[in-house]
Design a protein around this motif. Structure first.
Motif, PDB file in Angstrom:
ATOM      1  N   ALA A  86      15.294 -27.344 -65.419  1.00  0.00           N
ATOM      2  CA  ALA A  86      15.023 -26.266 -66.687  1.00  0.00           C
ATOM      3  C   ALA A  86      15.557 -27.838 -67.513  1.00  0.00           C
ATOM      4  N   SER A  87      16.812 -28.286 -66.466  1.00  0.00           N
ATOM      5  CA  SER A  87      17.224 -29.696 -67.529  1.00  0.00           C
ATOM      6  C   SER A  87      16.583 -30.718 -67.129  1.00  0.00           C
ATOM      7  N   SER A  88      16.545 -31.373 -66.195  1.00  0.00           N
ATOM      8  CA  SER A  88      16.014 -32.345 -65.659  1.00  0.00           C
ATOM      9  C   SER A  88      14.683 -32.474 -65.479  1.00  0.00           C
ATOM     10  N   GLY A  89      14.370 -31.605 -65.743  1.00  0.00           N
ATOM     11  CA  GLY A  89      12.140 -31.724 -65.246  1.00  0.00           C
ATOM     12  C   GLY A  89      11.383 -31.651 -64.320  1.00  0.00           C
ATOM     13  N   THR A  90      12.616 -32.182 -63.170  1.00  0.00           N
ATOM     14  CA  THR A  90      12.058 -33.100 -61.382  1.00  0.00           C
ATOM     15  C   THR A  90      12.225 -31.254 -60.666  1.00  0.00           C
ATOM     16  N   PRO A  91      11.741 -31.417 -59.973  1.00  0.00           N
ATOM     17  CA  PRO A  91      11.110 -30.286 -59.048  1.00  0.00           C
ATOM     18  C   PRO A  91      12.216 -29.472 -58.091  1.00  0.00           C
ATOM     19  N   ALA A  92      12.841 -28.407 -58.044  1.00  0.00           N
ATOM     20  CA  ALA A  92      13.541 -27.862 -57.146  1.00  0.00           C
ATOM     21  C   ALA A  92      13.003 -26.976 -55.877  1.00  0.00           C
ATOM     22  N   THR A  93      12.087 -27.333 -55.547  1.00  0.00           N
ATOM     23  CA  THR A  93      11.161 -26.751 -53.684  1.00  0.00           C
ATOM     24  C   THR A  93      12.697 -26.710 -53.350  1.00  0.00           C
ATOM     25  N   ASN A  94      13.020 -26.652 -52.867  1.00  0.00           N
ATOM     26  CA  ASN A  94      15.186 -26.865 -51.971  1.00  0.00           C
ATOM     27  C   ASN A  94      15.749 -26.205 -52.203  1.00  0.00           C
ATOM     28  N   SER A  95      15.307 -25.268 -53.760  1.00  0.00           N
ATOM     29  CA  SER A  95      16.501 -24.693 -54.747  1.00  0.00           C
ATOM     30  C   SER A  95      16.450 -23.183 -53.659  1.00  0.00           C
ATOM     31  N   MET A  96      17.434 -22.147 -52.944  1.00  0.00           N
ATOM     32  CA  MET A  96      17.475 -20.886 -53.806  1.00  0.00           C
ATOM     33  C   MET A  96      16.823 -20.229 -54.323  1.00  0.00           C
ATOM     34  N   PRO A  97      15.666 -19.505 -53.760  1.00  0.00           N
ATOM     35  CA  PRO A  97      14.992 -18.668 -55.581  1.00  0.00           C
ATOM     36  C   PRO A  97      15.707 -17.757 -55.531  1.00  0.00           C
ATOM     37  N   ASN A  98      15.445 -16.791 -56.643  1.00  0.00           N
ATOM     38  CA  ASN A  98      16.315 -15.947 -57.663  1.00  0.00           C
ATOM     39  C   ASN A  98      16.359 -14.948 -56.489  1.00  0.00           C
ATOM     40  N   GLY A  99      15.090 -14.360 -55.385  1.00  0.00           N
ATOM     41  CA  GLY A  99      14.610 -13.004 -54.669  1.00  0.00           C
ATOM     42  C   GLY A  99      13.676 -13.592 -53.884  1.00  0.00           C
ATOM     43  N   VAL A 100      13.534 -12.713 -52.902  1.00  0.00           N
ATOM     44  CA  VAL A 100      12.805 -12.957 -51.008  1.00  0.00           C
ATOM     45  C   VAL A 100      11.924 -11.672 -51.259  1.00  0.00           C
ATOM     46  N   ARG A 101      10.680 -11.822 -51.084  1.00  0.00           N
ATOM     47  CA  ARG A 101      10.151 -10.277 -50.973  1.00  0.00           C
ATOM     48  C   ARG A 101       9.192 -10.728 -49.063  1.00  0.00           C
ATOM     49  N   LEU A 102       9.329  -9.065 -49.107  1.00  0.00           N
ATOM     50  CA  LEU A 102       8.800  -9.763 -47.187  1.00  0.00           C
ATOM     51  C   LEU A 102       7.722  -8.319 -47.028  1.00  0.00           C
ATOM     52  N   GLN A 103       7.259  -9.064 -46.560  1.00  0.00           N
ATOM     53  CA  GLN A 103       6.087  -7.385 -46.861  1.00  0.00           C
ATOM     54  C   GLN A 103       5.795  -7.620 -45.007  1.00  0.00           C
ATOM     55  N   LEU A 104       5.326  -6.830 -44.428  1.00  0.00           N
ATOM     56  CA  LEU A 104       5.052  -6.252 -42.691  1.00  0.00           C
ATOM     57  C   LEU A 104       4.261  -5.303 -43.066  1.00  0.00           C
ATOM     58  N   THR A 105       2.660  -5.276 -41.748  1.00  0.00           N
ATOM     59  CA  THR A 105       2.293  -4.547 -42.017  1.00  0.00           C
ATOM     60  C   THR A 105       2.267  -4.393 -40.549  1.00  0.00           C
ATOM     61  N   LEU A 106       3.548  -2.815 -40.180  1.00  0.00           N
ATOM     62  CA  LEU A 106       3.307  -2.473 -39.550  1.00  0.00           C
ATOM     63  C   LEU A 106       1.707  -2.412 -38.006  1.00  0.00           C
ATOM     64  N   THR A 107       2.558  -2.427 -36.900  1.00  0.00           N
ATOM     65  CA  THR A 107       1.130  -2.261 -35.717  1.00  0.00           C
ATOM     66  C   THR A 107       1.178  -0.563 -35.276  1.00  0.00           C
ATOM     67  N   GLY A 108      -0.115  -0.059 -35.338  1.00  0.00           N
ATOM     68  CA  GLY A 108       0.097   1.512 -34.667  1.00  0.00           C
ATOM     69  C   GLY A 108       0.073   1.555 -33.219  1.00  0.00           C
ATOM     70  N   GLY A 109       0.388   2.374 -32.875  1.00  0.00           N
ATOM     71  CA  GLY A 109       1.665   2.957 -31.376  1.00  0.00           C
ATOM     72  C   GLY A 109       2.860   2.790 -31.204  1.00  0.00           C
ATOM     73  N   GLN A 110       3.347   2.981 -31.960  1.00  0.00           N
ATOM     74  CA  GLN A 110       4.801   2.250 -32.458  1.00  0.00           C
ATOM     75  C   GLN A 110       5.073   3.758 -32.687  1.00  0.00           C
ATOM     76  N   GLY A 111       4.801   4.445 -33.730  1.00  0.00           N
ATOM     77  CA  GLY A 111       5.688   6.245 -33.430  1.00  0.00           C
ATOM     78  C   GLY A 111       5.553   5.687 -35.757  1.00  0.00           C
ATOM     79  N   LEU A 112       5.734   4.169 -35.639  1.00  0.00           N
ATOM     80  CA  LEU A 112       5.096   3.512 -37.393  1.00  0.00           C
ATOM     81  C   LEU A 112       4.548   3.158 -37.731  1.00  0.00           C
ATOM     82  N   ASN A 113       3.212   2.520 -38.837  1.00  0.00           N
ATOM     83  CA  ASN A 113       2.234   2.229 -38.765  1.00  0.00           C
ATOM     84  C   ASN A 113       2.208   2.578 -40.164  1.00  0.00           C
ATOM     85  N   GLY A 114       1.281   0.849 -40.908  1.00  0.00           N
ATOM     86  CA  GLY A 114       1.443   1.019 -42.596  1.00  0.00           C
ATOM     87  C   GLY A 114       1.742  -0.350 -42.964  1.00  0.00           C
TER      88      GLY A 114
END
Length: 226
Positions: free
Chosen positions: A183-211
């Motif tokens: 916001a201040s310098s207009g330079t990329p900040a790709t190495n900065s810590m994000p505000n949040g991280v979303r994890l999305q897992l697709t569980l395999t069947g045959g182990q009691g849990l899936n989806g």
């Protein structure tokens, strides 16, 4: 005089048939109870493993430490690497750092969502080498080193996984530059810590849990309104 009579052959056959049917029904009931108990135990164990894995995932992100040498959190589309405080040395004046990585590793029965961590690091060259080993491990290399300090653990069966960063006002691909402008310098900040991280897992069947499972993490130091 009274003569005592025993069972006839037909009566014995009928009694044997009835007892056989009762024994068969009892065996089926016991077998059904055993199968139900086994399935319940498998699902319970799978749920405990998943809860433990998600707890470790959250703990790793909560303990992220920016070393100014590498990105505190980096996802290359295959492996998520981060630098975190060494929880075993929190009482020291200069606690060490560990490199932690999460990746989908191949296994005999599909993919396994796995975690890797280095030993305690205190030197820049050690950090750089561990950072590279984490990337190599994510591509399928062995997790062992000459010193034996690195370790890895297969957590749970996963068919697919994705990671999203929250930057600016939206969730997006970690490899995208959208929302990384400073916001201040207009330079990329790709190495900065994000505000949040979303994890999305697709569980395999045959182990009691899936989806599909979603888990959002928000940076603890994030200011309100950002």
């Amino acid at each position: 005089m009274r003569r005592d009579h025993g069972f006839t052959l037909i009566e014995l056959l009928v009694a044997i048939a009835v007892m056989s049917m009762l024994a068969l029904l009892s065996w089926r009931a016991i077998d059904g109870m055993t199968r139900t108990q086994t399935l319940t135990q498998e699902r319970s164990d799978g749920l405990l493993r998943l809860q433990s894995a998600l707890g470790q995932w959250t703990a790793d992100l909560d303990a992220v430490l920016d070393t100014s040498e590498v990105a505190p959190v980096d996802f290359n589309g295959q492996t998520l690497r981060m630098t975190r405080r060494d929880s075993a040395e929190t009482g020291l004046d200069s606690p060490g750092v560990r490199v932690v990585a999460w990746a989908l590793r191949p296994a005999a029965e599909g993919g396994q969502w796995s975690r890797w961590q280095s030993g305690t690091l205190r030197q820049r060259d050690e950090l750089a080498r561990a950072w590279q080993r984490a990337a190599d491990w994510g591509r399928g290399a062995s997790s062992t080193t000459a010193a034996g300090a690195d370790s890895s653990l297969a957590v749970i069966g996963v068919a697919q996984w994705q990671v999203f960063y929250h930057r600016g006002e939206t969730w997006g691909n970690p490899l995208s530059s959208v929302g990384t402008e400073a916001a201040s310098s207009g330079t990329p900040a790709t190495n900065s810590m994000p505000n949040g991280v979303r994890l999305q897992l697709t569980l395999t069947g045959g182990q009691g849990l899936n989806g599909e499972l979603l888990r959002d993490w928000v940076r603890p130091t994030l200011e309100a309104g950002r």
